[in-house]
Structure formats: C-alpha cells, structure tokens
Design a protein around this motif. Structure first.
Motif, PDB file in Angstrom:
ATOM      1  N   ALA A 205     -19.587  -3.393   0.510  1.00 42.08           N
ATOM      2  CA  ALA A 205     -20.988  -3.738   0.740  1.00 42.08           C
ATOM      3  C   ALA A 205     -21.427  -3.328   2.139  1.00 42.08           C
ATOM      4  O   ALA A 205     -22.536  -2.811   2.331  1.00 42.08           O
ATOM      5  N   LEU A 206     -20.571  -3.539   3.129  1.00 43.21           N
ATOM      6  CA  LEU A 206     -20.903  -3.136   4.493  1.00 43.21           C
ATOM      7  C   LEU A 206     -21.024  -1.619   4.614  1.00 43.21           C
ATOM      8  O   LEU A 206     -21.907  -1.118   5.316  1.00 43.21           O
ATOM      9  N   ALA A 207     -20.158  -0.887   3.926  1.00 43.83           N
ATOM     10  CA  ALA A 207     -20.235   0.573   3.959  1.00 43.83           C
ATOM     11  C   ALA A 207     -21.532   1.054   3.314  1.00 43.83           C
ATOM     12  O   ALA A 207     -22.192   1.973   3.819  1.00 43.83           O
ATOM     13  N   ALA A 208     -21.924   0.435   2.200  1.00 40.01           N
ATOM     14  CA  ALA A 208     -23.181   0.814   1.543  1.00 40.01           C
ATOM     15  C   ALA A 208     -24.380   0.492   2.435  1.00 40.01           C
ATOM     16  O   ALA A 208     -25.336   1.271   2.508  1.00 40.01           O
TER      17      ALA A 208
ATOM     18  N   ALA B 146     -28.662   2.420   6.132  1.00 38.06           N
ATOM     19  CA  ALA B 146     -29.297   2.389   7.450  1.00 38.06           C
ATOM     20  C   ALA B 146     -29.295   3.765   8.102  1.00 38.06           C
ATOM     21  O   ALA B 146     -30.216   4.107   8.849  1.00 38.06           O
ATOM     22  N   ASP B 147     -28.264   4.567   7.829  1.00 39.89           N
ATOM     23  CA  ASP B 147     -28.173   5.894   8.436  1.00 39.89           C
ATOM     24  C   ASP B 147     -28.972   6.951   7.667  1.00 39.89           C
ATOM     25  O   ASP B 147     -29.142   8.067   8.153  1.00 39.89           O
ATOM     26  N   ALA B 148     -29.464   6.629   6.491  1.00 35.33           N
ATOM     27  CA  ALA B 148     -30.189   7.616   5.677  1.00 35.33           C
ATOM     28  C   ALA B 148     -31.501   7.991   6.348  1.00 35.33           C
ATOM     29  O   ALA B 148     -32.155   7.169   6.998  1.00 35.33           O
ATOM     30  N   ASP B 149     -31.900   9.251   6.197  1.00 31.00           N
ATOM     31  CA  ASP B 149     -33.136   9.731   6.811  1.00 31.00           C
ATOM     32  C   ASP B 149     -34.376   9.146   6.141  1.00 31.00           C
ATOM     33  O   ASP B 149     -35.424   9.016   6.761  1.00 31.00           O
ATOM     34  N   SER B 150     -34.266   8.780   4.862  1.00 35.76           N
ATOM     35  CA  SER B 150     -35.459   8.338   4.137  1.00 35.76           C
ATOM     36  C   SER B 150     -35.960   6.984   4.637  1.00 35.76           C
ATOM     37  O   SER B 150     -37.114   6.658   4.434  1.00 35.76           O
ATOM     38  N   THR B 151     -35.118   6.189   5.284  1.00 37.87           N
ATOM     39  CA  THR B 151     -35.584   4.888   5.757  1.00 37.87           C
ATOM     40  C   THR B 151     -36.379   5.004   7.041  1.00 37.87           C
ATOM     41  O   THR B 151     -37.114   4.094   7.390  1.00 37.87           O
ATOM     42  N   ALA B 152     -36.245   6.123   7.745  1.00 40.28           N
ATOM     43  CA  ALA B 152     -36.920   6.255   9.036  1.00 40.28           C
ATOM     44  C   ALA B 152     -38.193   7.081   8.951  1.00 40.28           C
ATOM     45  O   ALA B 152     -38.881   7.235   9.944  1.00 40.28           O
ATOM     46  N   THR B 153     -38.532   7.628   7.801  1.00 43.54           N
ATOM     47  CA  THR B 153     -39.711   8.494   7.704  1.00 43.54           C
ATOM     48  C   THR B 153     -40.951   7.685   7.360  1.00 43.54           C
ATOM     49  O   THR B 153     -40.877   6.583   6.832  1.00 43.54           O
TER      50      THR B 153
END
Length: 139
Positions: A92-95, A100-107
């Motif tokens: 769960a922590l890895a997911a 959090a590191d995915a680009d789609s969450t910051a756009t």
C-alpha cells in the motif's frame, strides 16, 4: 557480616504509590483488596517488584486497550498474519508513493477546474431557502 532489613511493600498504580493494605498476605491477594478503592486495579496485573530505597514496589500493569471490531475482543496475531500485514502495508505504501510521484497528479486540469468553479459560483448565487433547517424543532 551481612545485615538484613525488612522492606515495606507498596504498589505503584499509575504515578501513585499505594501502601500495602495487608502485609501478611501474598502480593496478589493484597493487590486484589485494593480493587475496592481503585476499581481500575481489578483489570491490572502485577509486574516484577523493584527495590526503591527501603520499599519493595510492585508496579501495576494496565491491560492493552481494545477496540470494537477486533475478533473476540482481542486480536490474535500470529507470525504468518503479521508477515502478511507487513507485506500488505508495504504494498500500500509503494502504491501511494507511485501515485504521489505520478505526473498526472501535479498537472492543471482545465475541465475539472471549470466545473468546480462554476459549481461554486452557482452555490454562492443561489437563493437562500425559505426555512432554516437549524430552526426546525426536533421531535
């Protein structure tokens, strides 16, 4: 030459030192007598005594806190179950880290921004209701 001294027996309940109500009885029996004045003592157990000066102090250990929903009031943990829980936690922590590191969450999403903005504007400009729900009497 060895000298002997008599130690006074006391019980530590939380931060309080309580004198022994029955020095002639066993520590468990004397501790059980304290349950009349200290109701929480009925659920405690005695730990190994510690010598502090001229007193022999028996610390009272509280039982672990329990939560609703645990099987049988206590959660039976085995090494296999604990290992499985640790693996599930790590997964769960890895997911979560990957999300959090995915680009789609910051756009910036213009469609989502427009829908949320227009909804907030409509809610702000809406007519107030005729009846205030906080003034309706409860039965």
């Amino acid at each position: 030459m060895a000298t002997t001294r008599t130690l006074t027996r006391m019980f530590r309940i939380g931060v309080s030192l309580v004198p022994d109500p029955a020095p002639d009885r066993s520590p468990e029996q004397a501790f059980a007598m304290l349950a009349i004045a200290w109701p929480a003592v009925a659920h405690c157990t005695l730990d190994t005594p510690v010598v502090e000066g001229d007193t022999l102090v028996y610390p009272a250990i509280k039982p672990p806190a329990q939560t609703k929903g645990a099987a049988g009031g206590r959660r039976a943990s085995t090494r296999a179950a604990k290992g499985r829980e640790d693996a599930e936690t790590q997964s769960a922590l890895a997911a979560l880290d990957a999300w959090a590191d995915a680009d789609s969450t910051a756009t910036f999403n213009p469609t989502l921004h427009g829908v949320v903005g227009s909804t907030l504007i409509r809610l702000h400009n809406a007519r107030p209701s005729l009846a205030d729900p906080f003034r309706i009497p409860m039965p």
